[in-house]
Design a protein around this motif. Sequence first.
Motif, PDB file in Angstrom:
ATOM      1  N   ALA A 133       0.844  -1.194   0.000  1.00 14.91           N
ATOM      2  CA  ALA A 133       0.000   0.000   0.000  1.00 14.91           C
ATOM      3  C   ALA A 133       0.883   1.248   0.000  1.00 14.91           C
ATOM      4  N   ILE A 134       0.730   2.073  -1.032  1.00 13.97           N
ATOM      5  CA  ILE A 134       1.474   3.336  -1.123  1.00 13.97           C
ATOM      6  C   ILE A 134       0.469   4.466  -1.295  1.00 13.97           C
ATOM      7  N   ASP A 135       0.345   5.296  -0.279  1.00 13.31           N
ATOM      8  CA  ASP A 135      -0.597   6.409  -0.324  1.00 13.31           C
ATOM      9  C   ASP A 135       0.084   7.744  -0.595  1.00 13.31           C
ATOM     10  N   SER A 136       1.329   7.889  -0.132  1.00  9.00           N
ATOM     11  CA  SER A 136       2.005   9.179  -0.261  1.00  9.00           C
ATOM     12  C   SER A 136       3.511   8.971  -0.316  1.00  9.00           C
ATOM     13  N   LEU A 137       4.221  10.072  -0.491  1.00  8.97           N
ATOM     14  CA  LEU A 137       5.685  10.040  -0.491  1.00  8.97           C
ATOM     15  C   LEU A 137       6.221   9.440   0.808  1.00  8.97           C
ATOM     16  N   LYS A 138       5.508   9.630   1.903  1.00 14.33           N
ATOM     17  CA  LYS A 138       5.958   9.079   3.189  1.00 14.33           C
ATOM     18  C   LYS A 138       6.051   7.556   3.111  1.00 14.33           C
ATOM     19  N   ASP A 139       5.079   6.900   2.462  1.00 14.67           N
ATOM     20  CA  ASP A 139       5.125   5.447   2.293  1.00 14.67           C
ATOM     21  C   ASP A 139       6.281   5.043   1.385  1.00 14.67           C
ATOM     22  N   MET A 140       6.514   5.818   0.330  1.00 13.69           N
ATOM     23  CA  MET A 140       7.610   5.493  -0.588  1.00 13.69           C
ATOM     24  C   MET A 140       8.955   5.639   0.110  1.00 13.69           C
ATOM     25  N   GLU A 141       9.070   6.610   0.997  1.00 16.81           N
ATOM     26  CA  GLU A 141      10.299   6.763   1.774  1.00 16.81           C
ATOM     27  C   GLU A 141      10.548   5.535   2.645  1.00 16.81           C
ATOM     28  N   LEU A 143       9.336   2.504   2.044  1.00 18.13           N
ATOM     29  CA  LEU A 143       9.547   1.377   1.141  1.00 18.13           C
ATOM     30  C   LEU A 143      11.012   1.260   0.720  1.00 18.13           C
ATOM     31  N   LEU A 144      11.652   2.407   0.483  1.00 14.64           N
ATOM     32  CA  LEU A 144      13.016   2.419  -0.053  1.00 14.64           C
ATOM     33  C   LEU A 144      14.054   2.809   0.998  1.00 14.64           C
ATOM     34  N   ASN A 145      13.667   2.773   2.249  1.00 16.06           N
ATOM     35  CA  ASN A 145      14.584   3.142   3.325  1.00 16.06           C
ATOM     36  C   ASN A 145      15.829   2.250   3.320  1.00 16.06           C
ATOM     37  N   GLY A 146      17.000   2.885   3.298  1.00 13.69           N
ATOM     38  CA  GLY A 146      18.252   2.136   3.354  1.00 13.69           C
ATOM     39  C   GLY A 146      18.652   1.475   2.058  1.00 13.69           C
ATOM     40  N   ILE A 147      17.912   1.717   0.982  1.00 19.51           N
ATOM     41  CA  ILE A 147      18.234   1.129  -0.329  1.00 19.51           C
ATOM     42  C   ILE A 147      18.805   2.236  -1.215  1.00 19.51           C
ATOM     43  N   PRO A 148      20.075   2.158  -1.586  1.00 19.04           N
ATOM     44  CA  PRO A 148      20.708   3.245  -2.347  1.00 19.04           C
ATOM     45  C   PRO A 148      20.240   3.271  -3.801  1.00 19.04           C
ATOM     46  N   LEU A 149      19.505   4.289  -4.168  1.00 20.71           N
ATOM     47  CA  LEU A 149      18.895   4.336  -5.494  1.00 20.71           C
ATOM     48  C   LEU A 149      19.892   4.632  -6.606  1.00 20.71           C
ATOM     49  N   GLY A 173      14.713   9.816  -4.379  1.00 17.57           N
ATOM     50  CA  GLY A 173      16.092   9.979  -4.842  1.00 17.57           C
ATOM     51  C   GLY A 173      16.668  11.319  -4.432  1.00 17.57           C
ATOM     52  N   GLU A 174      15.876  12.378  -4.579  1.00 17.54           N
ATOM     53  CA  GLU A 174      16.326  13.720  -4.174  1.00 17.54           C
ATOM     54  C   GLU A 174      16.666  13.745  -2.687  1.00 17.54           C
ATOM     55  N   LYS A 175      15.825  13.105  -1.881  1.00 17.95           N
ATOM     56  CA  LYS A 175      16.074  13.090  -0.439  1.00 17.95           C
ATOM     57  C   LYS A 175      17.329  12.295  -0.098  1.00 17.95           C
ATOM     58  N   GLN A 176      17.669  11.299  -0.923  1.00 20.20           N
ATOM     59  CA  GLN A 176      18.902  10.522  -0.723  1.00 20.20           C
ATOM     60  C   GLN A 176      20.121  11.236  -1.297  1.00 20.20           C
ATOM     61  N   GLY A 177      19.910  12.322  -2.025  1.00 16.35           N
ATOM     62  CA  GLY A 177      21.015  12.997  -2.692  1.00 16.35           C
ATOM     63  C   GLY A 177      21.366  12.396  -4.033  1.00 16.35           C
ATOM     64  N   VAL A 178      20.441  11.609  -4.597  1.00 17.37           N
ATOM     65  CA  VAL A 178      20.659  10.987  -5.908  1.00 17.37           C
ATOM     66  C   VAL A 178      19.894  11.794  -6.948  1.00 17.37           C
ATOM     67  N   PRO A 179      20.563  12.459  -7.872  1.00 17.32           N
ATOM     68  CA  PRO A 179      19.864  13.273  -8.869  1.00 17.32           C
ATOM     69  C   PRO A 179      19.092  12.388  -9.847  1.00 17.32           C
ATOM     70  N   PRO A 180      18.037  12.919 -10.460  1.00 23.09           N
ATOM     71  CA  PRO A 180      17.202  12.126 -11.370  1.00 23.09           C
ATOM     72  C   PRO A 180      17.983  11.445 -12.486  1.00 23.09           C
ATOM     73  N   GLU A 181      19.036  12.113 -12.975  1.00 24.58           N
ATOM     74  CA  GLU A 181      19.785  11.535 -14.095  1.00 24.58           C
ATOM     75  C   GLU A 181      20.548  10.276 -13.723  1.00 24.58           C
ATOM     76  N   LYS A 182      20.668   9.974 -12.437  1.00 19.78           N
ATOM     77  CA  LYS A 182      21.356   8.755 -12.002  1.00 19.78           C
ATOM     78  C   LYS A 182      20.402   7.619 -11.636  1.00 19.78           C
ATOM     79  N   LEU A 183      19.105   7.890 -11.656  1.00 17.69           N
ATOM     80  CA  LEU A 183      18.131   6.863 -11.303  1.00 17.69           C
ATOM     81  C   LEU A 183      17.958   5.875 -12.448  1.00 17.69           C
TER      82      LEU A 183
END
Length: 548
Positions: A133-141, A143-149, A173-183
């Motif tokens: 279940a993903i309702d918002s960015l908070k859920d996505m955060e 979901l991907l916690n500790g996974i380097p994008l 990705g932005e919150k992890q410091g990973v720019p979109p071009e590296k995703l």
Amino acid sequence: MTDRKDEMQKENWEKSVDSVLKRFPERKDPFTTSSDIEVDRLYDGGNEVEHELGYPGEYPYTRGIQPTMYRSKLWTMRQYAGFGSASETNKRFRYLLDQGQTGLSVAFDLPTQIGYDSDDPMSEGEVGKVGVAIDSLKDMEKLLNGIPLDKVSTSMTINAPAAILLCMYIAVGEKQGVPPEKLTGTIQNDILKEYIARGTYIYPPKPSMRLITNIFDYCQQYVPRFNTISISGYHIREAGSTAVQEAAFTLANGMAYVDAAIESGLEVDSFAPRLAFFFNAHNNFFEEIAKFRAARRIWAKIMREHYQANNPKSWKLRFHTQTGGSTLTAQQPDNNIVRVTLQALAAVLGGTQSLHTNSRDEALSLPTEESARIALRTQQIIGYESGVADTIDPIGGSYYVEALTDQMEKEIDAYLEEIKEMGGAVQAVEEGYMQREIHRNAYETQKKIEKQEEIIVGLNKFGLEEEINPDLLKVDEQLEQSQVEAIKELREERNTEEVEKALHAIRSAAVDEKENLIPHILEAVRVYATVGEICNVLREEFGEYSGI
């Protein structure tokens, strides 16, 4: 003259191999059998055969899209996973990565797939059941916690709300410091097969196609390494199509997306290299191999000759494979391990770029951790122990496989011509043509099973008096209430004014057909607007599709 052309073809392939090896050295040197017999990079039947087939990494890619295929790098082992809450699924992701999985694949629950929040009355009883279940960015955060994008690629099986989930991924990705071009990764984003076979659509075809081409346009500028669509035959096959129909309808849908993108003003070579495909692998071993080879060859010709794409990357059909869920039986579930192994092997011999192997218990429930591990180990044993990845296209040149590939190509082309005469895939979908063809074959197949003209081991033959009852994964019934409470807290904590402003901007952009919606959706996601809130704005402007 022909001999010289063949020599040049081989010379070009050898040059491309040398170029690849500088970046991706082969996994072994030398490759040998268990008897220490050296395994060559490629086996051929002489110039005449290679002139017809082409070399690996060379047009028309019958023998594979990479010059060295799995000699340099095995396919991505991408186990599909998602259940319950984002935190629970994160634990499963971390477990699979620890076990050697090389890419993530996210399954979303039904409310997320059709654009409803967990607290919507339409979601009752379905939250977290068939995916996360993903309702918002908070859920996505979570979901991907500790996974380097910047190191892990992620595939997301999401269609109607694909733009929203992609924006959430970019924001994490932005919150992890990973720019979109590296995703890196893939969004399924294939709405036509939803109308044909699966049913998780929201909007009518025209605005749905607009969202897809908006994603193409945005990603080619800002997220260039992300696959913007995975044109899916998987669900077409699950609905009951033949292998030929699966390939034909999928390629026809692919052409519809290319047409829509070109009509929106995009140059074909600006988006075509990021198109990807998603196929099924069923039990008829050699037919599946031939299907993959034929589809690759047909797509190369379509892109080069029909669309006149100039970039060779635009000609390549890159595809993910999932083993056949509809082939699994609830009876004697351990038999499914054998089925999945054969299907996975067919996908590898057919040249897949990534692979998901279904778990033995998926005819009964979501997979347990043990079942998911066995499914992953199946891929690893094929890759590291069987030797099938040690030479390129080891099945190529087989009299049977080559004849079957040619025959499937003819039958797929016949379907494509019929769909073209109707006006293309969108028109064929609106007229119900593909749906009727699939339903007809599904009915005929069921009759064969009932008459034992088609044997399903453990189902209509070789049954057991007492069936084994395996341990099954059960989703916590309290999850739904937890998700509802979490949304309530989110709405109290976030800046309501910012959310309303962002949703208004989406509404305004939706009215202007020339406006790209993605930047506005991304801004709404950043301020924690929910999936349901964004989809509801678009529902109000675009309307909802009610089927044919």
